[in-house]
Design an enzyme around this catalytic site. Structure first.
Site, short mmCIF file in Angstrom:
data_model
loop_
_atom_site.label_atom_id
_atom_site.label_comp_id
_atom_site.label_asym_id
_atom_site.label_seq_id
_atom_site.Cartn_x
_atom_site.Cartn_y
_atom_site.Cartn_z
N TYR A 33 0.95 -1.05 -0.04
CA TYR A 33 -0.10 0.06 0.00
C TYR A 33 0.82 1.33 0.01
O TYR A 33 2.16 1.06 0.16
CB TYR A 33 -1.05 0.23 1.22
CG TYR A 33 -0.38 0.28 2.55
CD1 TYR A 33 0.42 -0.67 3.31
CD2 TYR A 33 -0.37 1.61 3.08
CE1 TYR A 33 0.98 -0.33 4.41
CE2 TYR A 33 0.05 1.95 4.37
CZ TYR A 33 1.01 0.88 5.15
OH TYR A 33 1.75 1.09 6.20
N LYS A 147 6.34 -2.21 1.83
CA LYS A 147 5.30 -1.52 2.65
C LYS A 147 4.03 -2.64 2.48
O LYS A 147 3.18 -2.14 1.87
CB LYS A 147 4.98 -0.22 2.06
CG LYS A 147 4.16 0.72 2.99
CD LYS A 147 4.32 2.02 2.48
CE LYS A 147 3.21 3.14 3.02
NZ LYS A 147 3.19 3.17 4.68
N GLU A 179 11.82 2.50 14.44
CA GLU A 179 11.10 3.95 14.15
C GLU A 179 9.60 3.64 14.71
O GLU A 179 9.53 2.84 15.78
CB GLU A 179 10.64 3.46 12.62
CG GLU A 179 10.16 2.04 12.15
CD GLU A 179 9.78 2.06 10.66
OE1 GLU A 179 9.90 2.79 9.94
OE2 GLU A 179 10.04 0.60 10.33
N1 PMP Z 1 7.75 3.61 8.85
C1 PMP Z 1 6.55 3.09 9.02
C2 PMP Z 1 6.62 1.75 9.63
C3 PMP Z 1 5.29 3.69 8.31
O1 PMP Z 1 4.21 2.87 8.46
C4 PMP Z 1 5.50 4.79 7.70
C5 PMP Z 1 4.30 5.43 7.03
N2 PMP Z 1 3.69 4.78 6.06
C6 PMP Z 1 6.64 5.54 7.71
C7 PMP Z 1 7.70 4.98 8.38
C8 PMP Z 1 6.70 7.10 7.02
O2 PMP Z 1 6.74 6.77 5.73
P1 PMP Z 1 6.01 8.08 4.98
O3 PMP Z 1 7.06 9.08 5.02
O4 PMP Z 1 6.46 7.51 3.49
O5 PMP Z 1 4.71 8.13 5.03
#
Ligand code: PMP
Length: 285
Positions: A33, A147, A179
């Site tokens: 996604y 993702k 994270e």
């Molecule tokens: N890490 C994880 C585990 C996430 O789910 C997300 C958000 N999708 C992010 C980091 C941040 O990614 P982005 O800046 O592309 O939204």
């Protein structure tokens, strides 16, 4: 106004937005996604999200559901049909429908569904106050760079945070923060050093991370891509997280310990401002 959904080539009302119970996204989390933000009716940094979608698809040997031109045209159309000014566009590609079997089906067609969610992204109280987080063990699988929709572990961590009375959880593996549940994590040291974990299979390569680190370097900050511990978060002058839905979010405490002076710091606040200003100005960041 009823929300319009996109399902495999059609724009439909919610009650008609349906997929099969044999969809592999449903049975195996065999789906990937992307979430792009929308400001002033404009998709923010969307091309970078499409590039990352391809990477996720490639890593899983999944066929794209349509060409990029078609995908982006459908995204714009969905934003328009829903008259979305501020919020999010969610898109999901699954390997498709097949009788339940662990092996990848040879004859399935990948499916694409999309929907929008109106949400206040710019004027959020959390951005002014900052958020509190707890640390939790990172129990996710070992390919967090992909993702996928297999999001139960971060969902559990987020719920644990809410049950503890805070807004998010930062996940820890082998003593180091990986994270946040749905965002990348940062600390600020010595006032002008921004530290965030290096890219690899342990974290998602955030689209917002990439833009924010570029803005940080352009603003004269030193960027260090190395892991940090919870103790280092506690000792930092600031902490923050980034994601497409929250941009740059100040983090003011972890596990009950105040970070810095317990207020959103000038680095996080400044980077949030630069990010939003640039996003409003430009198509790609
Ligand atoms: N890490 C994880 C585990 C996430 O789910 C997300 C958000 N999708 C992010 C980091 C941040 O990614 P982005 O800046 O592309 O939204």
């Amino acid at each position: 106004m009823n929300r319009i959904f996109y399902v495999n080539g059609s724009f439909v009302d919610e009650q008609d937005a349906k997929i099969s119970v044999l969809d592999r996204g449903f049975l195996f989390a065999d789906a990937v996604y992307e979430v792009s933000s929308v400001l002033n009716g404009k998709l923010i940094d969307n091309k970078a999200h499409v590039v990352r979608l391809h990477r996720s698809l490639n890593e899983l040997g999944m066929a794209p559901p349509c060409s990029d031109e078609e995908l982006i045209a459908h995204q714009h159309r969905l934003v328009e049909l829903n008259n979305l000014k501020e919020g999010l566009l969610y898109l999901q590609v699954s390997r498709g429908v097949a009788d339940r079997d662990f092996a990848y089906p040879t004859d399935a067609n990948s499916s694409l569904v999309m929907f929008t969610q109106a949400k206040q992204l710019l004027e959020t109280p959390a951005a002014n106050t900052g958020i509190n987080v707890i640390s939790v063990p990172d129990i996710r699988w070992q390919r967090r760079d992909i993702k996928t929709v297999g999001l139960l572990a971060p969902s559990m961590a987020k719920q644990q945070a809410l049950d503890a009375g805070v807004q998010d959880a930062w996940m820890v593996q082998d003593g180091y923060v990986t994270e946040g549940t749905s965002n990348n994590a940062y600390i600020v040291r010595d006032d002008n050093v921004i530290q965030t974990r290096h890219l690899g299979n342990e974290i998602l390569s955030g689209i917002t991370r990439s833009a924010v680190l570029r803005f940080a370097r352009e603003s004269g900050y030193e960027v260090v891509e190395e892991p940090f511990t919870v103790e280092e978060v506690k000792a930092a002058s600031e902490a923050f997280s980034t994601s497409a839905s929250s941009f740059v979010m100040p983090v003011i405490s972890i596990d009950g310990t105040t970070i810095g002076d317990g207020k959103p710091g000038k680095v996080a606040t400044g980077l949030r401002k630069v990010y939003i200003e640039t996003a409003l100005e430009r198509e790609d960041l």
